[in-house]
Design a protein around this motif. Structure first.
Motif, PDB file in Angstrom:
ATOM      1  N   ASN A  61      91.108  47.059  39.843  1.00  0.00           N
ATOM      2  CA  ASN A  61      89.671  46.810  39.664  1.00  0.00           C
ATOM      3  C   ASN A  61      89.382  46.180  38.306  1.00  0.00           C
ATOM      4  OD1 ASN A  61      89.362  48.015  42.150  1.00  0.00           O
ATOM      5  ND2 ASN A  61      88.510  49.915  41.344  1.00  0.00           N
ATOM      6  N   VAL A  62      90.060  46.659  37.267  1.00  0.00           N
ATOM      7  CA  VAL A  62      89.895  46.070  35.929  1.00  0.00           C
ATOM      8  C   VAL A  62      90.296  44.599  35.981  1.00  0.00           C
ATOM      9  CG1 VAL A  62      90.791  46.069  33.559  1.00  0.00           C
ATOM     10  CG2 VAL A  62      90.140  48.241  34.650  1.00  0.00           C
ATOM     11  N   SER A  63      91.395  44.318  36.651  1.00  0.00           N
ATOM     12  CA  SER A  63      91.866  42.928  36.756  1.00  0.00           C
ATOM     13  C   SER A  63      90.884  42.058  37.519  1.00  0.00           C
ATOM     14  CB  SER A  63      93.243  42.907  37.429  1.00  0.00           C
ATOM     15  OG  SER A  63      94.175  43.562  36.604  1.00  0.00           O
ATOM     16  N   GLU A  64      90.272  42.608  38.553  1.00  0.00           N
ATOM     17  CA  GLU A  64      89.256  41.851  39.284  1.00  0.00           C
ATOM     18  C   GLU A  64      88.075  41.523  38.376  1.00  0.00           C
ATOM     19  OE1 GLU A  64      90.169  43.676  43.735  1.00  0.00           O
ATOM     20  OE2 GLU A  64      88.597  44.569  42.506  1.00  0.00           O
ATOM     21  N   GLN A  65      87.725  42.438  37.502  1.00  0.00           N
ATOM     22  CA  GLN A  65      86.640  42.176  36.551  1.00  0.00           C
ATOM     23  C   GLN A  65      87.043  41.104  35.543  1.00  0.00           C
ATOM     24  OE1 GLN A  65      83.467  43.116  36.642  1.00  0.00           O
ATOM     25  NE2 GLN A  65      84.002  44.061  38.592  1.00  0.00           N
ATOM     26  N   VAL A  66      88.314  41.095  35.138  1.00  0.00           N
ATOM     27  CA  VAL A  66      88.788  40.059  34.210  1.00  0.00           C
ATOM     28  C   VAL A  66      88.616  38.686  34.856  1.00  0.00           C
ATOM     29  CG1 VAL A  66      90.822  39.100  33.053  1.00  0.00           C
ATOM     30  CG2 VAL A  66      90.383  41.570  32.972  1.00  0.00           C
ATOM     31  N   ILE A  67      88.985  38.571  36.120  1.00  0.00           N
ATOM     32  CA  ILE A  67      88.826  37.293  36.816  1.00  0.00           C
ATOM     33  C   ILE A  67      87.350  36.911  36.882  1.00  0.00           C
ATOM     34  CG2 ILE A  67      89.096  36.133  39.055  1.00  0.00           C
ATOM     35  CD1 ILE A  67      91.703  37.858  39.358  1.00  0.00           C
TER      36      ILE A  67
ATOM     37  N   LYS B  99      67.665  43.175  25.118  1.00  0.00           N
ATOM     38  CA  LYS B  99      67.334  42.666  23.780  1.00  0.00           C
ATOM     39  C   LYS B  99      67.878  41.271  23.513  1.00  0.00           C
ATOM     40  CE  LYS B  99      66.834  47.117  21.487  1.00  0.00           C
ATOM     41  NZ  LYS B  99      67.314  47.981  20.408  1.00  0.00           N
ATOM     42  N   ARG B 100      69.092  40.984  23.966  1.00  0.00           N
ATOM     43  CA  ARG B 100      69.752  39.717  23.620  1.00  0.00           C
ATOM     44  C   ARG B 100      69.674  38.660  24.710  1.00  0.00           C
ATOM     45  NH1 ARG B 100      71.260  39.724  18.180  1.00  0.00           N
ATOM     46  NH2 ARG B 100      71.768  41.867  17.649  1.00  0.00           N
ATOM     47  N   GLN B 101      69.405  39.082  25.938  1.00  0.00           N
ATOM     48  CA  GLN B 101      69.320  38.178  27.081  1.00  0.00           C
ATOM     49  C   GLN B 101      70.508  37.214  27.161  1.00  0.00           C
ATOM     50  OE1 GLN B 101      65.480  36.350  26.725  1.00  0.00           O
ATOM     51  NE2 GLN B 101      64.409  38.245  27.208  1.00  0.00           N
ATOM     52  N   PRO B 102      71.720  37.772  27.285  1.00  0.00           N
ATOM     53  CA  PRO B 102      72.897  36.889  27.359  1.00  0.00           C
ATOM     54  C   PRO B 102      72.872  36.062  28.647  1.00  0.00           C
ATOM     55  CG  PRO B 102      73.503  39.143  27.882  1.00  0.00           C
ATOM     56  CD  PRO B 102      72.063  39.170  27.427  1.00  0.00           C
ATOM     57  N   THR B 103      73.494  34.914  28.597  1.00  0.00           N
ATOM     58  CA  THR B 103      73.544  34.042  29.768  1.00  0.00           C
ATOM     59  C   THR B 103      74.988  33.713  30.105  1.00  0.00           C
ATOM     60  OG1 THR B 103      73.328  32.079  28.391  1.00  0.00           O
ATOM     61  CG2 THR B 103      71.297  32.998  29.293  1.00  0.00           C
ATOM     62  N   ALA B 104      75.208  33.302  31.330  1.00  0.00           N
ATOM     63  CA  ALA B 104      76.489  32.808  31.847  1.00  0.00           C
ATOM     64  C   ALA B 104      77.665  33.685  31.444  1.00  0.00           C
ATOM     65  CB  ALA B 104      76.693  31.363  31.436  1.00  0.00           C
ATOM     66  N   SER B 105      78.602  33.130  30.677  1.00  0.00           N
ATOM     67  CA  SER B 105      79.838  33.852  30.369  1.00  0.00           C
ATOM     68  C   SER B 105      79.573  35.109  29.545  1.00  0.00           C
ATOM     69  CB  SER B 105      80.839  32.942  29.658  1.00  0.00           C
ATOM     70  OG  SER B 105      80.314  32.522  28.415  1.00  0.00           O
ATOM     71  N   ASP B 106      78.583  35.073  28.661  1.00  0.00           N
ATOM     72  CA  ASP B 106      78.279  36.276  27.874  1.00  0.00           C
ATOM     73  C   ASP B 106      77.756  37.398  28.771  1.00  0.00           C
ATOM     74  OD1 ASP B 106      79.035  35.050  25.514  1.00  0.00           O
ATOM     75  OD2 ASP B 106      76.992  34.421  25.005  1.00  0.00           O
ATOM     76  N   LEU B 107      76.925  37.045  29.734  1.00  0.00           N
ATOM     77  CA  LEU B 107      76.406  38.049  30.664  1.00  0.00           C
ATOM     78  C   LEU B 107      77.537  38.601  31.534  1.00  0.00           C
ATOM     79  CD1 LEU B 107      74.043  39.618  31.839  1.00  0.00           C
ATOM     80  CD2 LEU B 107      73.608  37.670  33.360  1.00  0.00           C
ATOM     81  N   ARG B 108      78.419  37.721  31.994  1.00  0.00           N
ATOM     82  CA  ARG B 108      79.567  38.184  32.791  1.00  0.00           C
ATOM     83  C   ARG B 108      80.432  39.133  31.979  1.00  0.00           C
ATOM     84  NH1 ARG B 108      80.222  32.679  34.204  1.00  0.00           N
ATOM     85  NH2 ARG B 108      82.208  32.643  33.088  1.00  0.00           N
ATOM     86  N   LEU B 109      80.600  38.846  30.693  1.00  0.00           N
ATOM     87  CA  LEU B 109      81.399  39.725  29.837  1.00  0.00           C
ATOM     88  C   LEU B 109      80.756  41.106  29.717  1.00  0.00           C
ATOM     89  CD1 LEU B 109      83.824  40.156  27.957  1.00  0.00           C
ATOM     90  CD2 LEU B 109      82.423  39.244  26.092  1.00  0.00           C
ATOM     91  N   VAL B 110      79.463  41.156  29.484  1.00  0.00           N
ATOM     92  CA  VAL B 110      78.759  42.439  29.365  1.00  0.00           C
ATOM     93  C   VAL B 110      78.864  43.221  30.665  1.00  0.00           C
ATOM     94  CG1 VAL B 110      76.499  43.530  29.049  1.00  0.00           C
ATOM     95  CG2 VAL B 110      77.187  41.656  27.555  1.00  0.00           C
ATOM     96  N   LEU B 111      78.608  42.561  31.792  1.00  0.00           N
ATOM     97  CA  LEU B 111      78.680  43.241  33.084  1.00  0.00           C
ATOM     98  C   LEU B 111      80.113  43.677  33.396  1.00  0.00           C
ATOM     99  CD1 LEU B 111      76.255  40.963  35.145  1.00  0.00           C
ATOM    100  CD2 LEU B 111      75.792  43.234  34.181  1.00  0.00           C
ATOM    101  N   GLY B 112      81.071  42.831  33.068  1.00  0.00           N
ATOM    102  CA  GLY B 112      82.485  43.171  33.297  1.00  0.00           C
ATOM    103  C   GLY B 112      82.911  44.378  32.481  1.00  0.00           C
ATOM    104  N   ILE B 113      82.507  44.420  31.225  1.00  0.00           N
ATOM    105  CA  ILE B 113      82.842  45.565  30.372  1.00  0.00           C
ATOM    106  C   ILE B 113      82.260  46.846  30.954  1.00  0.00           C
ATOM    107  CG2 ILE B 113      82.360  46.637  28.133  1.00  0.00           C
ATOM    108  CD1 ILE B 113      82.698  43.807  26.905  1.00  0.00           C
ATOM    109  N   SER B 114      81.047  46.772  31.429  1.00  0.00           N
ATOM    110  CA  SER B 114      80.406  47.938  32.023  1.00  0.00           C
ATOM    111  C   SER B 114      81.221  48.472  33.202  1.00  0.00           C
ATOM    112  CB  SER B 114      78.990  47.581  32.468  1.00  0.00           C
ATOM    113  OG  SER B 114      78.363  48.685  33.073  1.00  0.00           O
ATOM    114  N   GLU B 115      81.709  47.586  34.052  1.00  0.00           N
ATOM    115  CA  GLU B 115      82.529  47.989  35.198  1.00  0.00           C
ATOM    116  C   GLU B 115      83.898  48.512  34.760  1.00  0.00           C
ATOM    117  OE1 GLU B 115      81.753  48.058  38.519  1.00  0.00           O
ATOM    118  OE2 GLU B 115      79.693  47.523  37.988  1.00  0.00           O
ATOM    119  N   ILE B 116      84.496  47.847  33.781  1.00  0.00           N
ATOM    120  CA  ILE B 116      85.823  48.240  33.301  1.00  0.00           C
ATOM    121  C   ILE B 116      85.792  49.640  32.705  1.00  0.00           C
ATOM    122  CG2 ILE B 116      87.543  47.749  31.502  1.00  0.00           C
ATOM    123  CD1 ILE B 116      87.034  44.724  32.148  1.00  0.00           C
ATOM    124  N   VAL B 117      84.763  49.942  31.934  1.00  0.00           N
ATOM    125  CA  VAL B 117      84.641  51.274  31.341  1.00  0.00           C
ATOM    126  C   VAL B 117      84.590  52.344  32.435  1.00  0.00           C
ATOM    127  CG1 VAL B 117      83.080  52.790  30.046  1.00  0.00           C
ATOM    128  CG2 VAL B 117      83.636  50.538  29.158  1.00  0.00           C
TER     129      VAL B 117
END
Length: 171
Positions: A148-154, A16-34
C-alpha cells in the motif's frame, strides 16, 4: 492515534497552504502512508503476542520456523524497500515491492496448507498452530501494508492510482 493526528495536520496544511498538483498528491500520500505504517505496527504487536503465547506453551513445531522466518524476512525487505522508494520518490522500486507481495502471499498460503495438514494429523497441535497462523497472517498483512505504501509512492510520483487495479498493473 498517530494517524489521526497526521490526518488533522494534513487537513490544516491543505486548508492553509492550498497545495496543488504534485504537492497535494504528496500531502495526501503521506496521510495514507502514515495510516499504513501505524497498521503495520499493530500487526507487529499481534506477532509479539502470538510468539509470547507459543513460548509460554513451549510447543513450537520447529519445521514451521523456517517458513515463518522466510515470510518475515520477505515482508521486512518489502517494508524497507517501500520506505526507501518513498524517500527517493522512486516509482520503479515501488513497483518492485508491489510485485514482491505476490511471493509473500504464496508463501503465506503454503504455511496455512502445511499447518492445516499438521492439525489434522495431530489435533493436540491445534492451539499452537492457530497461533502460528495468526503470526503468519500478521506478517502477510505487513507485506500488504508495504505494498500500500508503494502504491502511494506511485500516486505521488506519477499521479496514477494503481490501487484496486490488480497485480498485473505493476510495471
Amino acid at each position: 492515534a498517530v494517524a489521526s493526528a497526521m490526518a488533522d495536520a494534513c487537513a490544516r496544511l491543505i486548508a492553509k497552504r492550498q497545495p496543488t498538483a504534485s504537492d497535494l498528491r504528496l500531502v495526501l500520500g503521506i496521510s495514507e502512508i502514515v495510516t499504513d505504517l501505524e497498521r503495520a505496527g499493530d500487526e507487529a504487536k499481534k506477532i509479539a503476542k502470538g510468539v509470547r503465547r507459543i513460548y509460554e506453551n513451549g510447543h513450537f513445531p520447529v519445521q514451521y520456523g523456517i517458513g515463518i522466518r522466510h515470510i518475515a524476512e520477505a515482508a521486512l525487505v518489502m517494508v524497507r524497500q517501500a520506505l526507501d522508494a518513498f524517500a527517493r520518490l522512486d516509482s520503479d522500486q515501488a513497483n518492485a515491492v508491489i510485485r514482491a507481495d505476490i511471493d509473500v502471499d504464496v508463501e503465506f498460503k503454503s504455511i496455512i496448507r502445511q499447518l492445516i495438514t499438521h492439525m489434522m494429523e495431530d489435533p493436540r497441535t491445534i492451539t499452537t498452530s492457530i497461533d502460528i497462523i495468526t503470526i503468519a497472517r500478521a506478517i502477510e498483512r505487513i507485506g500488504d501494508h508495504a505494498k500500500n505504501v508503494s502504491e502511494q509512492v506511485i500516486y505521488v510520483v506519477e499521479g496514477r492510482d494503481v490501487r484496486h487495479t490488480g497485480k498485473a498493473s505493476a510495471k
